[in-house]
Design an enzyme around this catalytic site. Structure first.
Site, PDB file in Angstrom:
ATOM      1  N   HIS A  74      42.669  33.777  -6.905  1.00  0.00           N
ATOM      2  CA  HIS A  74      43.239  32.969  -5.811  1.00  0.00           C
ATOM      3  C   HIS A  74      42.982  33.575  -4.430  1.00  0.00           C
ATOM      4  O   HIS A  74      43.172  34.774  -4.233  1.00  0.00           O
ATOM      5  CB  HIS A  74      44.767  32.850  -5.932  1.00  0.00           C
ATOM      6  CG  HIS A  74      45.306  32.984  -7.303  1.00  0.00           C
ATOM      7  ND1 HIS A  74      45.591  31.905  -8.098  1.00  0.00           N
ATOM      8  CD2 HIS A  74      45.606  34.080  -8.047  1.00  0.00           C
ATOM      9  CE1 HIS A  74      46.050  32.321  -9.260  1.00  0.00           C
ATOM     10  NE2 HIS A  74      46.068  33.641  -9.259  1.00  0.00           N
ATOM     11  N   ASN A  99       0.848  -1.195   0.000  1.00  0.00           N
ATOM     12  CA  ASN A  99       0.000   0.000   0.000  1.00  0.00           C
ATOM     13  C   ASN A  99       0.884   1.246   0.000  1.00  0.00           C
ATOM     14  O   ASN A  99       1.762   1.393   0.849  1.00  0.00           O
ATOM     15  CB  ASN A  99      -0.860  -0.036   1.276  1.00  0.00           C
ATOM     16  CG  ASN A  99      -1.660   1.250   1.483  1.00  0.00           C
ATOM     17  OD1 ASN A  99      -2.015   1.922   0.523  1.00  0.00           O
ATOM     18  ND2 ASN A  99      -1.942   1.562   2.744  1.00  0.00           N
TER      19      ASN A  99
END
Ligand code: UD1
Ligand code: CA
Length: 432
Positions: free
Chosen positions: A343, A167
């Site tokens: 960077h 179910n």
């Protein structure tokens, strides 16, 4: 469909989930579990939706779902008891019941269910699924292809444990018949709860037919434990990735990435490995998100390169052809076109124009301990490496900042600013 009221059950205690909050508010790919099912419900019955909550989660559910149609189930006495709470509010001919903890359900399957229900003489129809791992689900007993009974895991006889037809919890029924019979559901002796699936036995004893359709088990999984949560989240992730790949997005290692329910990625984007994309993120054509980057509430315009290992935080916009490199963190900032922050930098609360180069290690010092301040860098500026920009500060266009400077004043156009003490060289001071 105006003859249907959808009821979402969301009042359970989430005992098996073992979290401090209701499992239904837990974000699944960035959206609360219950919202996934609420969005499906809207497509079926528009505003005609009722949500059954408990005392603890009602306020949060109201906020998340932006609905006032909440009915509180005071004590968690089972799914049949939860449905009983909405009795006086359901005015439509039919009632569709969805469980808040099955978020992978698909609209097309519910439409199929509704269509079968309406075309047949059945007074209730449900969705079932077949699985080789049925443990925990109610199992269907059939008679001539009609549902005779649903038996919950704890009540299964040994030979019934082999039944694979389960179910899903999704049920549509004639409203009046359902409520007339609901009161006959007795409390389960072991769990002290009243089980909604017991309605099947009551109907079939009265010869009221209940039929079912069968759907793919992957769409019917219920989330009871954190383990279930992970299984469901993986299925959703795979679905999102598959869709993007179909549309021309290139994932180098799709299984390592995390996407959100609302992630937008245009064709020709490349996503490398271990990329996390949280909510409200848009990545436009030709951009590349390199490995280990983390993006949250960010828009990246066309042909920009992000990462590897970049962290882009909320309210950030990156322009076209820009490059945000490794160990760069950006927050609440608008970055223009053709900008390089390649960077080790922190950029917060900033506006950066076009064609700007930000050298390695540059920091916008945006916080004075009490308030946040803004940094504005106009077009064609060059910021040397290791610069600290003490906000609020404006660097006007075409200016250059010498490496290592601490900038505490606004810098006018076309200027060179260097803040650096003179280098001293003391001869013959070599250490031993
Ligand atoms: C339920 C079904 C089972 C089915 C499975 C599918 C019952 C008794 N069993 O089992 O047949 O195979 O779902 O996933 O219905 N809830 C309330 N109030 C309550 C109890 C639960 O609102 O008093 C809500 C929960 O929040 C949840 C839903 O109902 O969203 C289902 O309850 P849950 O306890 O998870 O049922 P399962 O054991 O999964
Ligand atoms: Ca469940």
């Amino acid at each position: 469909m105006s003859d249907i009221t959808t009821v979402i059950l969301a009042a359970g205690n989430s005992t098996r989930f073992k979290a401090s909050k209701s499992k239904l508010v837990y974000p699944l790919c960035g959206l609360p579990i219950v919202s996934h099912i609420f969005n499906i419900a809207k497509k079926i019955s528009g505003k005609n939706i009722l949500v059954v909550s408990n005392e603890k989660n009602k306020e949060e559910l109201k906020l998340i779902l932006n609905t006032s149609k909440l009915v509180v189930q005071k004590k968690q006495k089972g799914t049949a008891d939860a449905i009983e709470q909405v009795k006086k509010f359901v005015k439509s001919k039919n009632i569709l019941i969805l469980f808040g903890d099955t978020p992978l359900v698909e609209v097309k399957d519910i439409r199929k269910l509704v269509s079968k229900f309406k075309k047949s003489k059945a007074k209730a129809s449900l969705i079932a699924f077949n699985t080789s791992e049925p443990h925990g689900y109610g199992r269907l007993l059939l008679n001539n292809n009609y549902v005779e009974e649903i038996i919950e895991q704890i009540n299964l006889k040994p030979e019934q444990k082999k039944i694979n037809l389960c179910n899903s919890g999704i049920l549509i029924a004639n409203t009046k018949l359902l409520f007339d019979n609901l009161k006959n559901i007795k409390e389960n002796k072991i769990k002290k709860e009243r089980y909604l699936p017991d309605i099947c036995k009551i109907f079939s004893k009265k010869n009221i037919p209940i039929n079912y359709i069968e759907c793919n088990k992957e769409t019917m999984l219920g989330i009871n434990t954190l383990d279930d949560f992970n299984v469901v989240q993986n299925i959703l992730q795979k679905k999102y990735v598959k869709n993007f790949i179909k549309n021309g997005v290139n994932f180098l290692k799709p299984n390592t990435c995390y996407l959100s329910y609302d992630t937008k990625i245009e064709p020709t984007v490349t996503i490398e490995s271990n990329v996390t994309i949280k909510e409200k993120t848009i990545i436009k054509k030709g951009s590349i998100i390199k490995s280990n980057s983390y993006l949250e509430e960010v828009t990246i315009d066309e042909n920009s390169h992000i990462g590897p290992s970049a962290r882009l935080r909320p309210k950030t916009k990156i322009g076209k052809k820009s490059k945000i490199g490794n160990f760069v963190e950006i927050k609440n900032s608008k970055i223009g076109n053709n900008v390089s922050i390649a960077h080790l930098s922190y950029v917060g609360d900033s506006e950066i124009g076009n064609n700007v180069n930000i050298g390695a290690g540059t920091i916008t010092c945006n916080y004075d301990g009490k308030k946040k301040h803004k940094t504005i860098i106009k077009d064609n500026v060059f910021i040397g490496s290791n610069t600290s920009l003490i906000a609020p500060v404006v660097i006007e266009s075409k200016s250059r900042i010498g490496a290592g400077s601490v900038i505490t004043k606004n810098i006018p156009k076309n200027s060179l600013a260097i803040e650096r003490s003179a280098l001293k060289i003391l001869r013959n001071k070599r250490s031993k």
